[in-house]
Design an enzyme around this catalytic site. Structure first.
Site, PDB file in Angstrom:
ATOM      1  N   ASN A 144      -9.180  13.442  -1.669  1.00 38.96           N
ATOM      2  CA  ASN A 144      -7.755  13.763  -1.608  1.00 38.96           C
ATOM      3  C   ASN A 144      -7.512  15.203  -1.166  1.00 38.96           C
ATOM      4  OD1 ASN A 144      -7.003  11.134  -2.885  1.00 38.96           O
ATOM      5  ND2 ASN A 144      -8.242  11.998  -4.534  1.00 38.96           N
ATOM      6  N   LEU A 196      -5.885   7.741  -0.428  1.00 36.45           N
ATOM      7  CA  LEU A 196      -5.299   7.481  -1.741  1.00 36.45           C
ATOM      8  C   LEU A 196      -4.154   8.443  -2.025  1.00 36.45           C
ATOM      9  CD1 LEU A 196      -5.279   5.813  -4.288  1.00 36.45           C
ATOM     10  CD2 LEU A 196      -7.026   7.333  -5.252  1.00 36.45           C
ATOM     11  N   ARG A 204     -11.394  11.833 -11.526  1.00 38.64           N
ATOM     12  CA  ARG A 204     -10.308  10.905 -11.253  1.00 38.64           C
ATOM     13  C   ARG A 204     -10.425  10.430  -9.810  1.00 38.64           C
ATOM     14  NH1 ARG A 204      -6.741  15.618 -12.666  1.00 38.64           N
ATOM     15  NH2 ARG A 204      -6.536  15.701 -14.929  1.00 38.64           N
ATOM     16  N   CYS A 205      -9.962   9.236  -9.535  1.00 43.78           N
ATOM     17  CA  CYS A 205      -9.917   8.808  -8.130  1.00 43.78           C
ATOM     18  C   CYS A 205      -8.917   9.644  -7.353  1.00 43.78           C
ATOM     19  CB  CYS A 205      -9.587   7.321  -8.025  1.00 43.78           C
ATOM     20  SG  CYS A 205      -8.063   6.842  -8.855  1.00 43.78           S
ATOM     21  N   THR A 206      -7.974  10.274  -8.056  1.00 43.13           N
ATOM     22  CA  THR A 206      -6.977  11.132  -7.412  1.00 43.13           C
ATOM     23  C   THR A 206      -7.349  12.611  -7.481  1.00 43.13           C
ATOM     24  OG1 THR A 206      -5.694  11.209  -9.473  1.00 43.13           O
ATOM     25  CG2 THR A 206      -5.072   9.528  -7.833  1.00 43.13           C
TER      26      THR A 206
END
Length: 501
Positions: free
Chosen positions: A256, A409, A284-286
């Site tokens: 990100n 994302l 976190r994926c973010t």
């Protein structure tokens, strides 16, 4: 006494085999739970049980199912501190963040409890007289949900709550290293009055889960797969579902970007980068992958960012810390591999790298300046407390850099120029865009999900997730007493197209 965790199918403990120990990453010698892993037969059997239970659950009126969701929310709220403490103990997430994670379940329930009265279809005008057209949302059937453990209770709720509300049955496979947290959440769902078999929980490793899912898809007992995890595993699940003509809901990794424009409030940008890059230890994926800073503000931003990281407190997740340990030993090993991607042309700030001395799986935060567009550190997800920094001259260049890794994302831009914010939004490939905010921080009523290597365009949260767990059914009702053929028996009204004023 160590918790003993087993799968639950049809309201009963299911057979299990291998033993897995879920540890406390802050004190790895401490076992949080002994998890008895199931095999592929158990997973496939759970899907058959769910398929049998789903038919009766679908007959329960949607507003009544909404009341069950309301009860889940109240039960979770009443058990907030206990559940949050368990999350902190099992995955090392700071307690304040764990409280926020549990609150997200409550928010999700609060949103969806009313959707039971709003599973609207439409009446559609027909092109012929004495005929009415309708559309209905119907449940897909059985949803197999496979979730990661970095958000062991919040992210599963994004799937479980709307899936159950829509009249589906669910077989849930949580991450083994977060099994105690998942089992506690399952018990709260069950206490809300769900009929036996409507929600099952199966603890299994990756290969057995994949084999069991393959069998269930072949048997026709699973109609929807939801997966949160790595892009590599998501690709394999997508291929498996594709062979069975199914479209899964994939929420995968991210690289990100955060763009810092020359007019940005640098203190605010640093605050956002600190939280997004190192909160939850960058797991976190973010999480922030790369700061893309304008060359005019790069040096000043980097100086302030390094100072903020240097002053951040890392340690016991029960205290006031930026982050605690990594989730599990396997993530620590992977993170150490990511550190080998640092190259001679990089500048590493603010100090040491690698594991912090002591018992826990604690690692130093790392800023890597000077990353290039062809570096592994720039192109690939790094699940841990490491953030890259690079520069740009024009906004078009920044957008190109933001999109280059192929993930899509989350993203962020810091600017006071509305034109720049909207140009960035239009150009970036991410499913989520923040302006003057971090790459992390989804809300329960907004669509969550990514594109490219971050997912297949499916969305969780808000009304948009209903499209994952329902299918549209069309009904035409002809009460004319004769066969009316669409596109053929349609009244003709002839205009005078040659008319001119």
């Amino acid at each position: 006494m160590t918790r003993q965790i087993v799968s639950v199918v049809g309201g009963k403990d299911a057979p299990s085999g291998l033993l897995y120990e879920s540890i406390n990453p802050a004190r790895p010698a401490e076992t949080v739970a002994a998890v008895h892993l199931a095999d592929a037969d158990t997973f496939a059997g759970a899907c058959r049980t769910a398929a049998a239970a789903q038919r009766e659950w679908a007959r329960v009126p949607a507003p009544v199912r909404g009341r069950v969701i309301a009860s889940i929310g109240r039960l979770v709220e009443a058990n907030t501190e206990t559940l949050a403490r368990l999350v902190t103990e099992e995955i090392g997430k700071p307690y304040t963040e764990a409280l926020g994670e549990v609150r997200e379940i409550v928010d999700t329930c609060d949103f969806f409890l009313g959707e039971g009265r709003r599973l609207y279809g439409q009446t559609v005008p027909s092109e012929m007289p004495d005929k009415s057209l309708f559309t209905f949302r119907v449940p897909v059937g059985v949803a197999a949900i496979i979730t990661a453990g970095n958000f062991p209770v919040a992210v599963p709720s994004w799937y479980l709550v709307p899936a159950l509300l829509c009249g589906n049955a669910v077989v849930w496979k949580p991450a083994e290293y977060a099994a105690a947290s998942a089992h506690a959440l399952y018990r709260l769902f069950a206490a809300a009055g769900l009929p036996d078999g409507v929600l099952g929980i199966v603890f299994a490793d990756g290969p057995q889960t994949y084999e069991g899912l393959d069998r269930a898809l072949a048997e026709g007992t699973v109609q929807k797969v939801g997966f949160t995890g790595s892009s590599a595993v998501g690709r394999a699940i997508g291929e498996l579902c594709g062979r069975h003509l199914q479209s899964p809901c994939l929420e995968l990794g991210g690289k990100n970007p955060m763009v810092v424009m020359p007019d940005a409030d640098l203190d605010l940008a640093v605050e956002g980068a600190l939280f997004a890059g190192f909160g939850t230890a960058g797991q976190r994926c973010t999480s922030l992958g790369t700061v893309i800073a304008h060359e005019d503000v790069h040096d000043e931003f980097l100086s302030r960012f390094a100072e903020a990281v240097r002053n951040a407190k890392i340690g016991d997740p029960n205290g006031d810390v930026l982050y605690g340990p990594l989730l599990d030993r396997k993530f620590a090993e992977r993170y150490e591999d990511y550190l080998t991607w640092i190259e001679p042309h990089h500048t590493v700030l603010p100090g040491p790298t690698g594991r912090i001395d002591g018992d826990g799986l604690y690692y130093h935060p790392v800023i890597v300046d000077g990353v290039r567009a062809d570096d592994r550190l720039f192109l690939e997800e790094t699940f841990g407390p490491i953030v890259g920094v690079t520069t740009f001259r024009t906004l078009d260049e920044a957008i190109e850099l933001a999109n280059r890794p192929g993930y899509g994302l989350s993203s962020s831009i810091y600017t006071t120029d509305p034109a720049a914010a909207f140009r960035f939004r239009a150009g970036v490939s991410a499913g989520m865009v923040s302006v003057n905010n971090s790459t992390s921080g989804a809300e329960a009523h907004l669509p969550f999900g990514g594109n490219g290597r971050s997912g297949n365009g499916s969305r969780q949260s808000g009304i948009w997730v209903l499209d994952q767990f329902t299918r549209w059914q069309a009904l035409n009702w002809d009460y004319s007493g004769r066969l009316q053929k669409a596109q053929m028996d349609v009244a003709e009204i002839t205009p005078d197209l040659g008319f001119r004023l």
